[in-house]
Design an enzyme around this catalytic site. Structure first.
Site, PDB file in Angstrom:
ATOM      1  CG  ASP A   6       3.050 -14.609  -6.323  1.00  0.00           C
ATOM      2  OD1 ASP A   6       2.147 -13.891  -6.794  1.00  0.00           O
ATOM      3  OD2 ASP A   6       3.901 -14.181  -5.522  1.00  0.00           O
ATOM      4  CG  ASP A  46      -1.566 -10.931  -7.191  1.00  0.00           C
ATOM      5  OD1 ASP A  46      -0.715 -11.748  -7.596  1.00  0.00           O
ATOM      6  OD2 ASP A  46      -1.636 -10.560  -6.001  1.00  0.00           O
TER       7      ASP A  46
END
Ligand SMILES: *[C@@H]1O[C@H](CO)[C@@H](O)[C@H](O)[C@H]1NC(C)=O
Ligand SMILES: *[C@@H]1O[C@H](CO)[C@@H](O)[C@H](O)[C@H]1NC(C)=O
Ligand SMILES: *[C@@H]1O[C@H](CO)[C@@H](O)[C@H](O)[C@H]1NC(C)=O
Length: 423
Positions: free
Chosen positions: A106, A295
């Site tokens: 992440d 992302d």
């Protein structure tokens, strides 16, 4: 758009004064680790819902507040929801001997968490030091509450010492994974120790990420992460690679083009960049230059509501109620043109095939073979709010990306998959 060699040489000469610092190759000290993409065959109908919830959590994140009261800190620092429809995970060992955990990769958060599954809890070993701190992180619809440990982390065959990590006592929203390895900006960790009253310096609230520690301990040459993904039409495929501390020459073509992290809030708190998007040979404007983020925790490529309307007009795509995605007929798909993402001075072509969900996986998202589904969708709010797009994994699987913490910059290069017709 690719520059010719002589022109590129000139450009490099001309910009030498502020040329990007040398980025070390994977042959120098770096750690490469495979990453698997896994599509949840029963839950993938909710991709858009998960991605939009995550986008909302990014935007609502309260600006950094230091020296705040414990309860205020707890409320202020929510970080995004995880996507239970599609995830990207790597294996990390914790402790000595190392216990393996499967963690979401992440770049949108910066804490490392393990033990979310009762079947694979965190185990105290000889290297585990209990700090006595309690840690809580909310992830939109999910959360983790646990104890902060300092422990040894094994990634590939490299051992990182003294890594702060959370050992979950209670968690929700982490099906099929043991936690998260947060490799985003270090600042995102501030305020994650709401019960720690003894911290005197505001900056002490920031917890070094795995990348920071590997760098400080001399295990890697640069405080950066190289990210190489590839498109796939399988439900599960270990076709990605994260390179801590370097880049892998075999994973990209041409040069890596660097841009500074955007100065626009709130995108600047993440791996944020400025970008514009145009459609087709006529360069129909879709999104004028604005801030957003890249992302690894978002699956789709999300753009502001007004930009999506322009994209729908340009493509003729309609909402599909079964998948939540936009869809085209096969005929419309045959006429679909490329999107052009301009990042810094470079324009990156995002082909028609890159804009669609892999057709072999249509039924996994509740679709049928009669339609072609698009991976471009609505971020859930109008442009002009400082986070107007998310270049998610469907974007990143077409390019090589570098998140360079040291120099606060983002790098992007084309790859052998940029023009692939795998979908
Ligand atoms: C897959 O999705 C279903 C439905 O949303 C969910 O209940 C399940 O926990 C998910 N499984 C994984 C491994 O994420
Ligand atoms: C880890 O922490 C211990 C105890 O504070 C210290 O002695 C050791 O040098 C640290 N290791 C590294 C690599 O920083
Ligand atoms: C992709 O295709 C376009 C158009 O044919 C071409 O200009 C470009 O160089 C190709 N890019 C890569 C990375 O192969």
């Amino acid at each position: 758009m690719m520059f010719t060699q002589p022109f590129l040489a000139l450009l490099l000469l001309a910009t030498n004064a502020n040329a990007s610092p040398l980025i070390h190759r994977a042959t120098s000290r770096s750690i490469s680790i495979p990453v698997a993409r896994r599509v949840n065959a029963t839950g993938a109908r909710d991709i858009l819902k998960f991605d939009q919830a995550r986008a909302k959590a990014f935007k609502n994140r309260t600006p950094q507040v230091h020296h705040t009261s414990p309860s205020a800190a707890q409320a202020a620092f929510g970080v995004p929801v995880t996507n239970q429809a599609v995830d990207y995970a790597m294996t990390v060992g914790v402790g000595s001997p190392p216990n393996p955990f499967t963690l979401l990769v992440d770049t949108g958060s910066s804490n490392t968490w393990v033990g979310a599954q009762q079947t694979n809890p965190f185990v105290v070993t000889s290297t585990s030091q209990d700090t006595g701190n309690l840690v809580e992180v909310t992830y939109g619809s999910g959360f983790v509450f646990g104890e902060q440990f300092i422990d040894q982390l094994t990634i590939g065959d490299v051992v990182i010492e003294n890594q702060s990590l959370g050992a979950a006592l209670l968690s929700e929203g982490f099906d099929g994974v043991d936690g998260i390895i947060g490799i985003g900006p270090t600042d995102l960790t501030s305020g994650k120790l709401p019960f720690d009253h003894i911290v005197a310096e505001p900056d002490a609230l920031c917890i070094p990420t795995v990348t920071d520690n590997a760098f400080t301990q001399g295990l890697i040459d640069e405080d950066l992460v190289g990210i190489a993904f590839a498109p796939t039409n399988s439900l599960s495929d270990t076709n990605g690679e994260i390179i801590f501390g370097g880049v892998d020459d075999s994973k990209f073509t041409g040069d890596i083009h660097f841009v500074p992290i955007t100065s626009t809030s709130p995108a600047n708190e993440f791996v944020g960049i400025d970008q514009s998007i145009a459609y087709g040979a006529a360069s129909t404007p879709i999104l004028s230059t604005t801030a957003g983020i890249t992302d690894t925790g978002t699956t789709l490529t999300l753009i502001a509501t007004d930009a999506l309307a322009a994209y729908q007009t340009a493509t003729g795509a309609v909402q599909d109620s079964d998948t939540g995605l936009l869809r085209l007929t096969p005929d419309q798909f045959n006429n679909l043109e490329s999107l052009f993402f301009t990042i810094g001075s470079e324009t990156f072509e995002f082909t028609p095939n890159a804009q669609i969900w892999p057709r072999a996986l249509n039924t996994a998202i509740g679709g049928t073979s009669d339609f072609v589904y698009l991976i471009v969708n609505d971020i859930g709010s109008a442009s002009g709010e400082g986070l107007d797009f998310i270049d998610g994994m469907t974007f990143l699987e077409r390019f090589f990306a570098v998140f360079d913490s040291t120099n606060s910059q983002f790098g992007i290069a084309t790859t052998q998959f940029t023009n692939a017709t795998s979908n």
